[in-house]
Design an enzyme around this catalytic site. Structure first.
Site, mmCIF file in Angstrom:
data_model
loop_
_atom_site.group_PDB
_atom_site.id
_atom_site.type_symbol
_atom_site.label_atom_id
_atom_site.label_comp_id
_atom_site.label_asym_id
_atom_site.label_seq_id
_atom_site.Cartn_x
_atom_site.Cartn_y
_atom_site.Cartn_z
ATOM 1 N N HIS A 161 59.028 21.162 10.041
ATOM 2 C CA HIS A 161 58.033 21.616 9.391
ATOM 3 C C HIS A 161 57.933 23.263 9.465
ATOM 4 O O HIS A 161 57.401 24.268 8.604
ATOM 5 C CB HIS A 161 56.622 21.073 10.013
ATOM 6 C CG HIS A 161 56.376 19.688 9.843
ATOM 7 N ND1 HIS A 161 55.936 18.868 11.036
ATOM 8 C CD2 HIS A 161 56.276 18.910 8.823
ATOM 9 C CE1 HIS A 161 55.857 17.652 10.152
ATOM 10 N NE2 HIS A 161 56.081 17.656 9.325
ATOM 11 N N LYS A 192 48.624 6.211 8.039
ATOM 12 C CA LYS A 192 49.101 6.492 9.210
ATOM 13 C C LYS A 192 47.869 6.903 10.115
ATOM 14 O O LYS A 192 46.589 7.320 9.705
ATOM 15 C CB LYS A 192 49.995 7.901 9.179
ATOM 16 C CG LYS A 192 50.929 7.886 8.688
ATOM 17 C CD LYS A 192 51.865 9.333 8.747
ATOM 18 C CE LYS A 192 52.814 9.299 7.902
ATOM 19 N NZ LYS A 192 53.324 10.825 7.842
ATOM 20 N N ARG A 250 63.129 14.647 4.537
ATOM 21 C CA ARG A 250 64.074 14.637 5.692
ATOM 22 C C ARG A 250 65.314 13.634 5.109
ATOM 23 O O ARG A 250 66.472 13.812 5.706
ATOM 24 C CB ARG A 250 63.318 13.811 6.869
ATOM 25 C CG ARG A 250 62.534 14.694 7.640
ATOM 26 C CD ARG A 250 61.757 13.800 8.450
ATOM 27 N NE ARG A 250 61.065 12.772 7.782
ATOM 28 C CZ ARG A 250 60.327 11.814 8.011
ATOM 29 N NH1 ARG A 250 59.986 11.845 9.333
ATOM 30 N NH2 ARG A 250 59.633 11.209 7.401
ATOM 31 N N SER A 297 49.895 0.685 -6.200
ATOM 32 C CA SER A 297 48.260 0.209 -6.147
ATOM 33 C C SER A 297 47.847 1.194 -4.984
ATOM 34 O O SER A 297 46.564 1.312 -5.245
ATOM 35 C CB SER A 297 48.229 -1.120 -6.055
ATOM 36 O OG SER A 297 48.627 -1.971 -7.115
HETATM 37 O O1 PNS Z 1 52.922 14.540 6.385
HETATM 38 P P1 PNS Z 1 52.415 13.231 5.453
HETATM 39 O O2 PNS Z 1 51.850 12.133 6.110
HETATM 40 O O3 PNS Z 1 53.697 12.843 4.647
HETATM 41 O O4 PNS Z 1 51.447 13.844 4.442
HETATM 42 C C1 PNS Z 1 50.807 13.277 3.544
HETATM 43 C C2 PNS Z 1 49.625 13.728 2.854
HETATM 44 C C3 PNS Z 1 48.697 14.283 3.962
HETATM 45 C C4 PNS Z 1 50.024 15.192 2.306
HETATM 46 C C5 PNS Z 1 48.924 12.899 1.762
HETATM 47 O O5 PNS Z 1 48.528 11.735 2.335
HETATM 48 C C6 PNS Z 1 47.624 13.421 1.183
HETATM 49 O O6 PNS Z 1 47.899 14.199 0.497
HETATM 50 N N1 PNS Z 1 46.446 13.249 1.494
HETATM 51 C C7 PNS Z 1 45.306 13.755 1.135
HETATM 52 C C8 PNS Z 1 44.638 12.797 0.352
HETATM 53 C C9 PNS Z 1 45.357 12.911 -1.279
HETATM 54 O O7 PNS Z 1 45.249 13.901 -1.946
HETATM 55 N N2 PNS Z 1 46.054 11.771 -1.446
HETATM 56 C C10 PNS Z 1 46.668 11.700 -2.772
HETATM 57 C C11 PNS Z 1 47.987 10.637 -2.835
HETATM 58 S S1 PNS Z 1 47.084 8.941 -2.716
#
Ligand code: PNS
Length: 149
Positions: A17, A41, A89, A113
């Site tokens: 990161h 998560k 990754r 979904s």
């Molecule tokens: O590091 P990660 O867990 O791969 O990040 C995923 C993340 C946090 C970027 C994603 O879950 C996200 O954008 N969450 C915020 C809510 C949102 O916009 N969700 C849209 C997809 S359903």
């Protein structure tokens, strides 16, 4: 001013990161590291801890750290960001990242979904992702509670 967002759950930030954030900071005028909750998560570290970790180890002047509880795409619009940057990754990450990219662009092919329910629970517009006939049923069940397995 060219603004990029590096969104993620960062639970915790890794060297991968950090590398991506610092390389992005050389390509954009401003990079916002946006610490979000990923609904699939359960985080080990709190949002405050995750933001503090990032602050302590990222070395770049033009990087800001922020958090948000709504949809990433809304934050990006509000902050005039022109790019979302995420690392891959392995090939196994591609499917998930591809779906996120599709949903953030408002395109509906191959969407799960689960993602549609997450967008709905965060107040997003799902009308272009599901059949019109069942739109209201989904809104009634999923809107606003944030946990729709
Ligand atoms: O590091 P990660 O867990 O791969 O990040 C995923 C993340 C946090 C970027 C994603 O879950 C996200 O954008 N969450 C915020 C809510 C949102 O916009 N969700 C849209 C997809 S359903």
């Amino acid at each position: 001013m060219k603004i990029a967002i590096c969104p993620g759950s960062f639970d915790p930030i890794t060297l991968g990161h950090k590398d991506i954030i610092e390389r992005a900071s050389q390509l954009f005028d401003k990079v916002i590291v946006l610490v979000l909750n990923n609904s699939s998560k359960k985080p080990v570290f709190s949002l405050e801890e995750r933001m503090d970790f990032i602050k302590r180890c990222v070395n770049a002047e033009n990087v800001e750290i922020d958090t948000y509880s709504g949809l990433l795409v809304d934050y990006a619009r509000e902050h005039n960001a022109s790019a979302l940057i995420k690392g891959l990754r392995a090939v196994s990450d591609f499917d998930y990242e591809f779906q996120l990219a599709l949903i953030n662009k408002g395109e509906n092919m191959f969407l799960s979904s689960s993602m549609v329910k997450e967008v709905c629970s965060l107040g997003g517009d799902i009308s272009s992702f599901v059949p019109q006939e069942i739109l209201n049923d989904i809104y009634k069940r999923c809107k606003g509670d944030g946990k729709n397995d």
